[in-house]
Enzyme design. Structure first.
Site, PDB file in Angstrom:
ATOM      1  N   GLY A 186       5.636   7.755 -21.689  1.00 43.99           N
ATOM      2  CA  GLY A 186       6.910   8.338 -21.276  1.00 43.99           C
ATOM      3  C   GLY A 186       6.818   9.219 -20.061  1.00 43.99           C
ATOM      4  O   GLY A 186       7.787   9.897 -19.706  1.00 43.99           O
TER       5      GLY A 186
ATOM      6  N   GLU B 266      -6.401  10.800  -2.643  1.00 45.51           N
ATOM      7  CA  GLU B 266      -5.971   9.647  -3.426  1.00 45.51           C
ATOM      8  C   GLU B 266      -4.932   8.833  -2.665  1.00 45.51           C
ATOM      9  O   GLU B 266      -5.014   7.597  -2.587  1.00 45.51           O
ATOM     10  CB  GLU B 266      -5.394  10.100  -4.768  1.00 45.51           C
ATOM     11  CG  GLU B 266      -4.863   8.959  -5.617  1.00 45.51           C
ATOM     12  CD  GLU B 266      -4.288   9.424  -6.947  1.00 45.51           C
ATOM     13  OE1 GLU B 266      -3.625   8.606  -7.615  1.00 45.51           O
ATOM     14  OE2 GLU B 266      -4.501  10.595  -7.315  1.00 45.51           O
TER      15      GLU B 266
ATOM     16  N   GLN C   2       8.292 -20.750  18.092  1.00 43.04           N
ATOM     17  CA  GLN C   2       8.612 -19.398  18.553  1.00 43.04           C
ATOM     18  C   GLN C   2       8.792 -18.433  17.394  1.00 43.04           C
ATOM     19  O   GLN C   2       8.352 -17.278  17.466  1.00 43.04           O
ATOM     20  CB  GLN C   2       9.886 -19.416  19.402  1.00 43.04           C
ATOM     21  CG  GLN C   2      10.212 -18.049  20.019  1.00 43.04           C
ATOM     22  CD  GLN C   2      11.493 -18.072  20.823  1.00 43.04           C
ATOM     23  OE1 GLN C   2      12.564 -18.289  20.265  1.00 43.04           O
ATOM     24  NE2 GLN C   2      11.392 -17.857  22.129  1.00 43.04           N
TER      25      GLN C   2
END
Length: 383
Positions: free
Chosen positions: A130, A246, A283
């Protein structure tokens, strides 16, 4: 553009990492994906070569390097080969800084030699069923009983939980202060053989299939009080301290993934003919690839500057958030465009672009969602 952040030592490490990945990862990677994780012996082999311990002090069996550039090189080389390294990046980029910065001398002597050798792989348990980005809402609790902590609760989305021998658990050791929900959190190390600790399901994911992601349960898990990392109640501050590295690590991975996607796509479009001409000759293909190449150069400049800032101790949480936000969003744009240029073959798992596409989706979620990062960045603008 020419990059200038690496010296000869980093390039020597790159050569070694490239050979290691070619020998120990590429031939076995599909087996790892089916198994859900590499075998434990893989980490021992990485430890033997000094890869895992590159930032661990020499006195504990490591290479004694302080620079994060070696970690960045390893990440770049794994994506160059279009493979993953199991939970190695979590072990090196995310968990190790907690031990280096906050562990006591006795804890370092207990844990770092095994972390360097690969005999003691680690994981960090933050997310709960949760509670995701809202770490202040953690419910796993640890009560003090004499010279022990007793831990109860559950965690989910834990990378490396299957092979870890040591899990750093973020738990509530005191009720949160009404004026500050971030108080009362601590980080406690749990040896995975401890009674009451159990590894639940290995979760099936959209991508990153060779990196195990598990559920963990703590049922009256008793650990010595000496397993407390740093000070009791200071856990949230420790988490915030390491978030910059991190998030930069995730950004570097996203950047390397985008570069790999462009490389495999260039190879594909030059060799694939449509209406009698190579796909690369149209292209639209040229314009799309030009957009991707430009995006990648911008991301590389941002990553390289942030790596230098991290090594110099100047990378702020806000700047790391900018790197992760830009590079992960850019990664998603690039891999999507590159898959489109593969046509139907891009949807086939035998082509690397399909794995790069699936693996990319989570980078905008873990380590702080793009929405959380935008909120953090906007606060720095005083709005």
């Amino acid at each position: 553009m020419q990059r200038g952040i690496y010296d000869e030592a980093h390039e020597d490490f790159r050569d070694m990492a490239r050979r290691f990945i070619a020998k120990e990862v590429v031939p076995h990677f599909h087996e790892w994906e089916r198994a859900g994780a590499p075998p434990k012996e893989f980490y021992s082999r990485a430890g033997e070569l000094g890869i895992l311990g590159v930032q661990i002090p020499e006195e504990f069996g490591g290479g004694g390097q302080s620079s994060f550039k070696f970690n960045a090189v390893l990440t770049e080389e794994s994506f160059r080969a279009c493979v993953g390294l199991g939970s190695m990046r979590v072990h090196m980029d995310i968990v190790l800084p907690y031990v280096l910065h906050f562990a006591s001398d006795a804890q370092k002597r207990r844990w770092l030699p095994g972390m360097a050798s690969g005999e003691l792989m680690t994981a960090i348990a933050m997310t709960e069923p949760g509670t995701g980005s809202d770490l202040a809402g953690i419910n796993t609790h640890a009560r003090r009983e004499g010279d022990t902590f007793v831990i109860d609760g559950s965690k989910t989305f834990i990378t490396g939980g299957r092979n870890a021998g040591l899990v750093f658990v973020v738990a509530r050791t005191a009720p949160a202060d009404e004026s500050n929900r971030r108080t009362g959190l601590s980080i406690i190390a749990v040896e995975t053989g401890t009674p009451g600790f159990s590894v639940g399901r290995t979760l099936e994911k959209l991508g990153a299939k060779a990196q195990d992601t598990t559920e963990l349960t703590f049922d009256n898990v008793v650990v010595p009080a000496d397993n407390l990392l740093g000070e009791e109640g200071a856990g949230f501050g420790y988490l915030a301290h390491n978030l910059a590295q991190e998030r930069l690590a995730i950004g570097i991975g996203a950047q390397a993934s985008a570069r790999a996607a462009l490389a495999v796509t260039l190879e594909y479009v030059t060799g694939r003919n449509v209406f009698g001409k190579p796909v690369s000759s149209f292209q639209n293909s040229k314009f799309v690839l030009a957009e991707c190449a430009t995006d990648i150069e911008a991301g590389q400049a941002l990553c390289d500057r942030a790596i230098e800032e991290l090594d110099g101790g100047r990378l702020t949480p806000v700047d790391a958030a900018k790197v992760k936000l830009f590079c992960t969003e850019m990664q998603s744009r690039v891999v999507d465009k590159c898959l489109q240029l593969h046509g139907g073959y891009g949807y086939m798992l035998e082509y690397p672009i399909s794995r790069l596409f699936a693996d990319a989706r989570v980078t905008r979620i873990y380590g702080g969602t793009s929405e959380v990062l935008k909120s953090l960045i906007s606060k720095s603008l005083d709005i």
